[in-house]
Write a protein that holds these residues in place. Structure first.
Motif, PDB file in Angstrom:
ATOM      1  N   LEU A 360       0.822  -1.208   0.000  1.00 34.83           N
ATOM      2  CA  LEU A 360       0.000   0.000   0.000  1.00 34.83           C
ATOM      3  C   LEU A 360       0.855   1.256   0.000  1.00 34.83           C
ATOM      4  N   LEU A 361       1.921   1.259   0.771  1.00 40.30           N
ATOM      5  CA  LEU A 361       2.801   2.426   0.800  1.00 40.30           C
ATOM      6  C   LEU A 361       3.475   2.652  -0.549  1.00 40.30           C
ATOM      7  N   VAL A 362       3.920   1.578  -1.157  1.00 43.32           N
ATOM      8  CA  VAL A 362       4.566   1.713  -2.473  1.00 43.32           C
ATOM      9  C   VAL A 362       3.569   2.207  -3.521  1.00 43.32           C
ATOM     10  N   ALA A 363       2.356   1.621  -3.530  1.00 42.44           N
ATOM     11  CA  ALA A 363       1.344   2.045  -4.502  1.00 42.44           C
ATOM     12  C   ALA A 363       0.951   3.502  -4.299  1.00 42.44           C
ATOM     13  N   GLY A 364       0.782   3.913  -3.042  1.00 45.72           N
ATOM     14  CA  GLY A 364       0.443   5.309  -2.784  1.00 45.72           C
ATOM     15  C   GLY A 364       1.526   6.260  -3.231  1.00 45.72           C
ATOM     16  N   GLY A 365       2.778   5.910  -2.977  1.00 39.62           N
ATOM     17  CA  GLY A 365       3.874   6.773  -3.413  1.00 39.62           C
ATOM     18  C   GLY A 365       3.952   6.897  -4.919  1.00 39.62           C
ATOM     19  N   LEU A 366       3.770   5.774  -5.627  1.00 40.22           N
ATOM     20  CA  LEU A 366       3.837   5.818  -7.087  1.00 40.22           C
ATOM     21  C   LEU A 366       2.678   6.622  -7.675  1.00 40.22           C
ATOM     22  N   GLU A 367       1.483   6.447  -7.129  1.00 37.65           N
ATOM     23  CA  GLU A 367       0.344   7.207  -7.647  1.00 37.65           C
ATOM     24  C   GLU A 367       0.494   8.693  -7.395  1.00 37.65           C
ATOM     25  N   ALA A 368       0.958   9.063  -6.204  1.00 37.04           N
ATOM     26  CA  ALA A 368       1.163  10.480  -5.911  1.00 37.04           C
ATOM     27  C   ALA A 368       2.219  11.076  -6.819  1.00 37.04           C
ATOM     28  N   LEU A 369       3.317  10.321  -7.050  1.00 39.63           N
ATOM     29  CA  LEU A 369       4.370  10.822  -7.923  1.00 39.63           C
ATOM     30  C   LEU A 369       3.856  10.993  -9.346  1.00 39.63           C
ATOM     31  N   GLY A 370       3.073  10.018  -9.805  1.00 41.81           N
ATOM     32  CA  GLY A 370       2.530  10.134 -11.155  1.00 41.81           C
ATOM     33  C   GLY A 370       1.552  11.281 -11.296  1.00 41.81           C
ATOM     34  N   THR A 371       0.773  11.555 -10.241  1.00 44.42           N
ATOM     35  CA  THR A 371      -0.183  12.663 -10.303  1.00 44.42           C
ATOM     36  C   THR A 371       0.526  13.995 -10.380  1.00 44.42           C
ATOM     37  N   PHE A 372       1.553  14.178  -9.565  1.00 44.33           N
ATOM     38  CA  PHE A 372       2.250  15.458  -9.579  1.00 44.33           C
ATOM     39  C   PHE A 372       3.072  15.635 -10.839  1.00 44.33           C
ATOM     40  N   ARG A 373       3.537  14.548 -11.416  1.00 43.96           N
ATOM     41  CA  ARG A 373       4.222  14.669 -12.703  1.00 43.96           C
ATOM     42  C   ARG A 373       3.245  15.026 -13.808  1.00 43.96           C
ATOM     43  N   ALA A 374       2.017  14.580 -13.660  1.00 44.24           N
ATOM     44  CA  ALA A 374       1.008  14.829 -14.691  1.00 44.24           C
ATOM     45  C   ALA A 374       0.442  16.234 -14.656  1.00 44.24           C
ATOM     46  N   THR A 375       0.866  17.048 -13.658  1.00 44.53           N
ATOM     47  CA  THR A 375       0.346  18.418 -13.618  1.00 44.53           C
ATOM     48  C   THR A 375       0.796  19.219 -14.823  1.00 44.53           C
ATOM     49  N   GLY A 376       1.926  18.886 -15.407  1.00 45.75           N
ATOM     50  CA  GLY A 376       2.399  19.569 -16.609  1.00 45.75           C
ATOM     51  C   GLY A 376       1.901  18.931 -17.881  1.00 45.75           C
ATOM     52  N   ALA A 377       1.152  17.845 -17.780  1.00 46.48           N
ATOM     53  CA  ALA A 377       0.630  17.159 -18.952  1.00 46.48           C
ATOM     54  C   ALA A 377      -0.838  17.504 -19.151  1.00 46.48           C
ATOM     55  N   LEU A 378      -1.330  17.154 -20.310  1.00 48.21           N
ATOM     56  CA  LEU A 378      -2.717  17.427 -20.645  1.00 48.21           C
ATOM     57  C   LEU A 378      -3.600  16.269 -20.196  1.00 48.21           C
ATOM     58  N   ARG A 379      -4.779  16.610 -19.713  1.00 47.71           N
ATOM     59  CA  ARG A 379      -5.727  15.591 -19.262  1.00 47.71           C
ATOM     60  C   ARG A 379      -6.410  14.935 -20.450  1.00 47.71           C
ATOM     61  N   ARG A 380      -6.787  13.704 -20.253  1.00 50.25           N
ATOM     62  CA  ARG A 380      -7.599  12.992 -21.226  1.00 50.25           C
ATOM     63  C   ARG A 380      -9.062  13.087 -20.821  1.00 50.25           C
ATOM     64  N   PRO A 381      -9.977  13.012 -21.774  1.00 46.40           N
ATOM     65  CA  PRO A 381     -11.399  13.070 -21.409  1.00 46.40           C
ATOM     66  C   PRO A 381     -11.773  11.901 -20.505  1.00 46.40           C
ATOM     67  N   PRO A 382     -12.455  12.156 -19.414  1.00 41.32           N
ATOM     68  CA  PRO A 382     -12.862  11.051 -18.534  1.00 41.32           C
ATOM     69  C   PRO A 382     -13.903  10.164 -19.198  1.00 41.32           C
TER      70      PRO A 382
END
Length: 642
Positions: A360-382
């Protein structure tokens, strides 16, 4: 028709207008000045064959416009000068030194900036109208050029002292019309004296209902404005066309027609900046996925259950039981070899639950890192997005439209081919989904969710691309509401009629940006401060600040007597003393001063020469108001129009 005379036969008259540009807005403005205001125009555009006479029917003439009373009946000739950019030599050839006004309408802000500085040096008394997309830079440029005119002015040089600089944006003028066409129940906004004038479109009242006129009724809409197969105010086949500034009795007698009313006046506030994910922290829903949150919730529930069981079976207090459970989870407690069987079983269960903590700790860290990296990227339509608007093109117009749509909290999905387009940073900041790709390729519109969308706004810089995108979208969803940006108004009308006939059950609208923006630029060139423009279907209503002195239609008349239906209407009075008046009513005061405009004018108030008023006027009405000013005489040697 426009007559371009050979170089040796071209007459010159001081006080002419010079229009410089590289797109359809320049020609549209030139036609507006000639056909409505009857002014000599020199048009500087690229690619003109300067040594051969040509003929062309002005767009304003095709609109059926007539000159205002007091204007010459003969259309003045048009001189065209071929130039890619308005250099010093080109401006001299256009006789800027003797011109009354100059419009710089290039799409590149830098070209307009350099040409404005050069023109101000050539003619300090020149009235400048500059097209600028960067509004902050435009404000600084306006102040700089006005100061430059005052520095060169002498005490007796009234021409220089009366010089002014007006910065306008065709994007700001056209964007509200495009948004209002695609979204129902939107409001057009005009800013004046730090106030926002909201003009709201209201549907036709039902039987027995009394229409609410708001502060005043600005326009009567055509009866087919909401009908998919309607003529959109063309007035054909017995359908009434939209009527600007109607008489109150006409409004009361109109049946089945919506209205646009001046609804409210309030203080303007700063536009809130878009929330950035990296600035103020991201919501938990964006940082961690739903699956991860459910997994954490299950882990916490297991820990609480083990703690409660330990407290019950071992007679330990809750705090001590929680302490023992956490030690077992982290595998840092001693083995319970001599403890009762119950305690040993609980320790084994706590150890098993603790095995899930590391993933759980590893998954949470990876998801948080990916989210903050994606702030400079464009969103896809949900997935499952519906009821949104698909916006094609994030250029100048598209960017303004996107900002307005998000202001109205309308869901948007953007499609843009150029990853470096002007509106990409804004879409990223607003968190708007963007699809990078050619809209004419298969699958791009499907990826944008056109089948579930409410409307399509085609605002690219290519007319053919916009038309192709609308046809492709109609193939996917026949009743889709579509709005196209087209440069030529005649082409826009032809496309609209064809699509209306082919798809009678769907709303189709086409808009020409130059047609919407040209009246505001023309009014500014005539020396009137244009506070804003409100589009009414295919017509435009202008708001301008006017000095009463010199206008017999206003001076000495009451507010009620000065009202001319379908021409102009006095809306507000500037109550500030003339020496203390701010020159720019559209700017927000920096000192926090209270507004000086009185909007609730008594109909019996008599307008004095020193008064300054805010008027709503049609194109022809504004031209008639300006007809009382000095007008350069037509050159008798000029050739009449063909």
């Amino acid at each position: 028709m426009t007559v371009v005379l050979p170089r040796q036969e071209r007459p010159w008259t001081d006080g002419h207008m010079v229009v410089c540009g590289d797109d359809g807005l320049a020609r549209r403005l030139a036609a507006e000045l000639r056909e409505i205001y009857r002014r000599h125009v020199v048009l500087v555009v690229p690619g003109v064959q300067d040594d051969e006479p040509t003929t062309q029917e002005p767009p304003a003439a095709r609109d059926g416009q007539t000159p205002a009373p007091g204007r010459p009946a003969v259309v003045p000739p048009l001189r065209e000068v071929s130039a890619e950019v308005p250099t010093r030599d080109v401006l001299r050839e256009a006789r800027v030194e003797a011109a009354a006004a100059l419009a710089l309408l290039y799409e590149d802000d830098e070209i307009n900036l350099r040409a404005a500085l050069t023109a101000r040096r050539l003619n300090p008394g020149l009235r400048l109208v500059v097209r600028m997309y960067n509004r902050k830079l435009g404000d600084h440029l306006e102040e700089l050029l006005d100061q430059a005119a005052l520095v060169t002015a002498s005490a007796t040089d009234r021409t220089v002292l009366d010089a002014s600089t007006t910065v306008l944006s065709d994007a700001d003028t056209a964007a509200p019309a495009l948004v209002a066409t695609a979204v129902a129940d939107t409001r057009k906004v005009v800013q004046a004296d730090g106030l926002l004038l909201r003009a709201a479109e209201r549907p036709a009242p039902g039987r027995g209902e009394v229409p609410d006129p708001g502060l005043c009724t600005l326009a009567l809409l055509s009866s087919t404005t909401s009908d998919p197969a309607g003529s959109e105010g063309s007035g054909t086949s017995g359908t009434p066309a939209p009527e600007l500034l109607p008489d109150d009795r006409v409004v009361q007698g109109a049946q089945g027609r919506g209205t646009i009313v001046l609804e409210a006046v309030r203080r303007a506030s700063a536009v809130p900046t878009p929330r950035r994910l990296a600035r103020r922290g991201a919501p938990w829903g964006e940082v961690f996925s739903a699956r991860l949150r459910w997994a954490v919730a299950g882990f916490v529930a297991a820990v609480l259950a083990l703690t409660a069981t330990t407290a019950v079976l071992t007679d330990a207090d809750p705090v001590h039981a929680a302490y023992l459970t956490l030690l077992d989870l982290f595998s840092i407690n001693d083995p319970a070899l001599d403890a009762p069987t119950t305690r040993q079983v609980l320790q084994l269960l706590s150890g098993l639950v603790g095995l899930a903590l590391l993933p759980l700790l590893v998954a949470g860290g990876l998801e948080a890192l990916g989210t903050f990296r994606a702030t400079g990227a464009l969103r896809r339509p949900p997935r499952g997005l519906s009821g949104h608007i698909v916006l094609l093109g994030l250029g100048k117009i598209g960017t303004r439209v996107l900002a307005l749509l998000r202001e109205y909290d309308v869901p948007v999905v953007c499609v843009e081919q150029d990853p470096d387009a002007r509106g990409i940073p804004l879409a990223r900041d607003l968190g708007v989904p963007v699809i990078l790709g050619d809209v004419t390729e298969d699958g791009v519109l499907d990826a944008a969710g056109v089948r579930r969308a409410d409307a399509l706004l085609a605002l690219t810089s290519s007319d053919t691309t916009n038309l192709e995108a609308v046809l492709a979208a109609r193939a996917l969803k026949g009743d889709l509401r579509t709005v196209m940006r087209l440069y030529d108004d005649d082409f826009a009308t032809a496309v609209y009629r064809t699509l209306r006939s082919a798809h009678p059950d769907a709303v189709t609208r086409s808009r020409s940006v130059s047609h919407l923006a040209a009246p505001a630029f023309a009014g500014a060139m005539m020396g009137r401060q244009i506070l804003g423009a409100i589009p009414v279907e295919r017509k435009v209503l202008l708001f301008a600040a006017v000095l009463v002195a010199g206008h017999p239609q206003l001076e000495g008349r009451t507010v009620a007597e000065s009202f001319r239906p379908n021409a102009w209407r006095v809306l507000a009075l500037d109550t500030a003393d003339p020496p203390a008046r701010r020159p720019d009513l559209a700017s927000t005061p920096h000192d926090g001063a209270q507004p000086q405009l009185l909007w609730d004018l008594h109909p019996g108030y008599v307008l004095r020469p020193e008064d300054r008023v805010v008027v709503a006027a049609t194109r022809r009405g504004l031209a008639e108001l300006l007809a009382t000013g000095p007008e350069p005489a037509l050159d008798p040697t000029s050739a009449p129009p063909a």
